[in-house]
Design a protein around this motif. Structure first.
Motif, mmCIF file in Angstrom:
data_model
loop_
_atom_site.group_PDB
_atom_site.id
_atom_site.type_symbol
_atom_site.label_atom_id
_atom_site.label_comp_id
_atom_site.label_asym_id
_atom_site.label_seq_id
_atom_site.Cartn_x
_atom_site.Cartn_y
_atom_site.Cartn_z
ATOM 1 N N ASP A 50 0.816 -1.205 0.000
ATOM 2 C CA ASP A 50 0.000 0.000 0.000
ATOM 3 C C ASP A 50 0.853 1.259 0.000
ATOM 4 O O ASP A 50 0.599 2.182 0.765
ATOM 5 N N LEU A 51 1.864 1.303 -0.826
ATOM 6 C CA LEU A 51 2.685 2.503 -0.957
ATOM 7 C C LEU A 51 1.998 3.440 -1.936
ATOM 8 O O LEU A 51 1.432 2.997 -2.928
ATOM 9 N N ASP A 52 2.072 4.718 -1.656
ATOM 10 C CA ASP A 52 1.495 5.697 -2.568
ATOM 11 C C ASP A 52 2.590 6.166 -3.522
ATOM 12 O O ASP A 52 3.124 7.262 -3.397
ATOM 13 N N LEU A 53 2.951 5.274 -4.460
ATOM 14 C CA LEU A 53 4.022 5.595 -5.405
ATOM 15 C C LEU A 53 3.515 6.574 -6.455
ATOM 16 O O LEU A 53 2.388 6.436 -6.937
ATOM 17 N N PRO A 54 4.355 7.547 -6.845
ATOM 18 C CA PRO A 54 3.981 8.399 -7.977
ATOM 19 C C PRO A 54 3.725 7.526 -9.209
ATOM 20 O O PRO A 54 4.368 6.488 -9.386
ATOM 21 N N GLU A 55 2.809 7.945 -10.052
ATOM 22 C CA GLU A 55 2.376 7.136 -11.192
ATOM 23 C C GLU A 55 3.531 6.635 -12.056
ATOM 24 O O GLU A 55 3.561 5.453 -12.409
ATOM 25 N N PRO A 56 4.524 7.472 -12.435
ATOM 26 C CA PRO A 56 5.605 6.947 -13.287
ATOM 27 C C PRO A 56 6.395 5.817 -12.616
ATOM 28 O O PRO A 56 6.862 4.902 -13.286
ATOM 29 N N ILE A 57 6.532 5.875 -11.297
ATOM 30 C CA ILE A 57 7.271 4.841 -10.573
ATOM 31 C C ILE A 57 6.435 3.577 -10.472
ATOM 32 O O ILE A 57 6.933 2.467 -10.691
ATOM 33 N N SER A 58 5.164 3.730 -10.189
ATOM 34 C CA SER A 58 4.256 2.583 -10.163
ATOM 35 C C SER A 58 4.239 1.899 -11.531
ATOM 36 O O SER A 58 4.308 0.671 -11.629
ATOM 37 N N ALA A 59 4.192 2.711 -12.601
ATOM 38 C CA ALA A 59 4.198 2.171 -13.966
ATOM 39 C C ALA A 59 5.499 1.411 -14.233
ATOM 40 O O ALA A 59 5.492 0.370 -14.898
ATOM 41 N N TYR A 60 6.626 1.924 -13.718
ATOM 42 C CA TYR A 60 7.909 1.248 -13.911
ATOM 43 C C TYR A 60 7.883 -0.151 -13.293
ATOM 44 O O TYR A 60 8.275 -1.126 -13.944
ATOM 45 N N PHE A 61 7.446 -0.267 -12.038
ATOM 46 C CA PHE A 61 7.456 -1.575 -11.391
ATOM 47 C C PHE A 61 6.481 -2.542 -12.060
ATOM 48 O O PHE A 61 6.747 -3.743 -12.121
ATOM 49 N N GLU A 62 5.387 -2.029 -12.597
ATOM 50 C CA GLU A 62 4.464 -2.886 -13.350
ATOM 51 C C GLU A 62 5.132 -3.324 -14.663
ATOM 52 O O GLU A 62 5.101 -4.496 -15.027
ATOM 53 N N ALA A 63 5.767 -2.397 -15.377
ATOM 54 C CA ALA A 63 6.447 -2.719 -16.638
ATOM 55 C C ALA A 63 7.591 -3.704 -16.414
ATOM 56 O O ALA A 63 7.845 -4.561 -17.265
ATOM 57 N N ASP A 64 8.251 -3.599 -15.255
ATOM 58 C CA ASP A 64 9.382 -4.472 -14.945
ATOM 59 C C ASP A 64 8.955 -5.940 -14.903
ATOM 60 O O ASP A 64 9.776 -6.830 -15.076
ATOM 61 N N ARG A 65 7.680 -6.202 -14.715
ATOM 62 C CA ARG A 65 7.164 -7.575 -14.715
ATOM 63 C C ARG A 65 6.986 -8.101 -16.142
ATOM 64 O O ARG A 65 6.681 -9.258 -16.339
ATOM 65 N N HIS A 66 7.170 -7.215 -17.125
ATOM 66 C CA HIS A 66 6.918 -7.581 -18.517
ATOM 67 C C HIS A 66 8.206 -7.630 -19.327
ATOM 68 O O HIS A 66 8.964 -8.569 -19.223
ATOM 69 N N ASP A 67 8.487 -6.581 -20.106
ATOM 70 C CA ASP A 67 9.655 -6.644 -20.989
ATOM 71 C C ASP A 67 10.352 -5.292 -21.103
ATOM 72 O O ASP A 67 9.889 -4.290 -20.561
ATOM 73 N N GLY A 68 11.456 -5.314 -21.827
ATOM 74 C CA GLY A 68 12.276 -4.121 -21.984
ATOM 75 C C GLY A 68 11.556 -2.990 -22.671
ATOM 76 O O GLY A 68 11.747 -1.822 -22.328
ATOM 77 N N HIS A 69 10.702 -3.301 -23.627
ATOM 78 C CA HIS A 69 9.976 -2.246 -24.338
ATOM 79 C C HIS A 69 9.046 -1.519 -23.375
ATOM 80 O O HIS A 69 8.967 -0.293 -23.380
ATOM 81 N N ALA A 70 8.338 -2.268 -22.533
ATOM 82 C CA ALA A 70 7.429 -1.664 -21.549
ATOM 83 C C ALA A 70 8.212 -0.786 -20.569
ATOM 84 O O ALA A 70 7.778 0.318 -20.228
ATOM 85 N N VAL A 71 9.372 -1.255 -20.126
ATOM 86 C CA VAL A 71 10.196 -0.485 -19.198
ATOM 87 C C VAL A 71 10.691 0.792 -19.866
ATOM 88 O O VAL A 71 10.598 1.883 -19.301
ATOM 89 N N ALA A 72 11.197 0.698 -21.079
ATOM 90 C CA ALA A 72 11.742 1.871 -21.781
ATOM 91 C C ALA A 72 10.693 2.962 -21.958
ATOM 92 O O ALA A 72 11.024 4.158 -21.909
ATOM 93 N N ARG A 73 9.434 2.593 -22.139
ATOM 94 C CA ARG A 73 8.359 3.579 -22.318
ATOM 95 C C ARG A 73 8.127 4.423 -21.064
ATOM 96 O O ARG A 73 7.511 5.479 -21.143
ATOM 97 N N CYS A 74 8.628 3.988 -19.914
ATOM 98 C CA CYS A 74 8.455 4.733 -18.663
ATOM 99 C C CYS A 74 9.418 5.921 -18.556
ATOM 100 O O CYS A 74 9.258 6.772 -17.682
ATOM 101 N N PHE A 75 10.418 5.975 -19.431
ATOM 102 C CA PHE A 75 11.483 6.972 -19.342
ATOM 103 C C PHE A 75 11.315 8.116 -20.342
ATOM 104 O O PHE A 75 10.692 7.948 -21.385
ATOM 105 N N THR A 76 11.922 9.261 -20.007
ATOM 106 C CA THR A 76 11.996 10.365 -20.954
ATOM 107 C C THR A 76 12.866 9.931 -22.140
ATOM 108 O O THR A 76 13.579 8.927 -22.067
#
Length: 109
Positions: free
Chosen positions: A3-29
């Motif tokens: 139940d951490l209140d992570l900022p959306e980009p960080i939450s999206a990163y940890f979710e993408a990390d469960r998938h693949d490199g393309h999903a992770v790369a989309r989290c970055f500028t």
């Protein structure tokens, strides 16, 4: 995730990390940077390759446990478990956000 209140980009990163490199790369500028294991990975293609290489080497999950804000950076301590030596272990993910994306990420013990 806990139940951490992570900022959306960080939450999206940890979710993408469960998938693949393309999903992770989309989290970055566009000029996003990752510093991990003493190596710097700059830009989407390098970040995607970094994630894909880590996933090819090891199967793992990262479970965010704590969040601190220090000097405008978000420090998330995650328990990382998988088929690598020393598992499980806590890693610190230090994020710098910029316009709703991750500008930089440093992963350290």
């Amino acid at each position: 995730m806990k139940d951490l209140d992570l900022p959306e980009p960080i939450s999206a990163y940890f979710e993408a990390d469960r998938h693949d490199g393309h999903a992770v790369a989309r989290c970055f500028t566009r000029n996003g940077v990752v510093l991990d294991e003493g190596r710097t990975h700059s830009g989407a293609a390098a970040i995607e390759a970094w994630k894909n290489e880590a996933s090819a080497k090891y199967s793992y999950t990262a479970e965010p446990r704590t969040l601190e804000v220090q000097d405008g950076r978000y420090v998330v301590t995650s328990q990382v478990s998988g088929d690598f030596p020393g598992s499980p272990l806590d890693l610190r993910y230090t994020f710098l956000l910029e316009r709703g994306k991750i500008a930089s990420l440093e992963v350290a013990p």
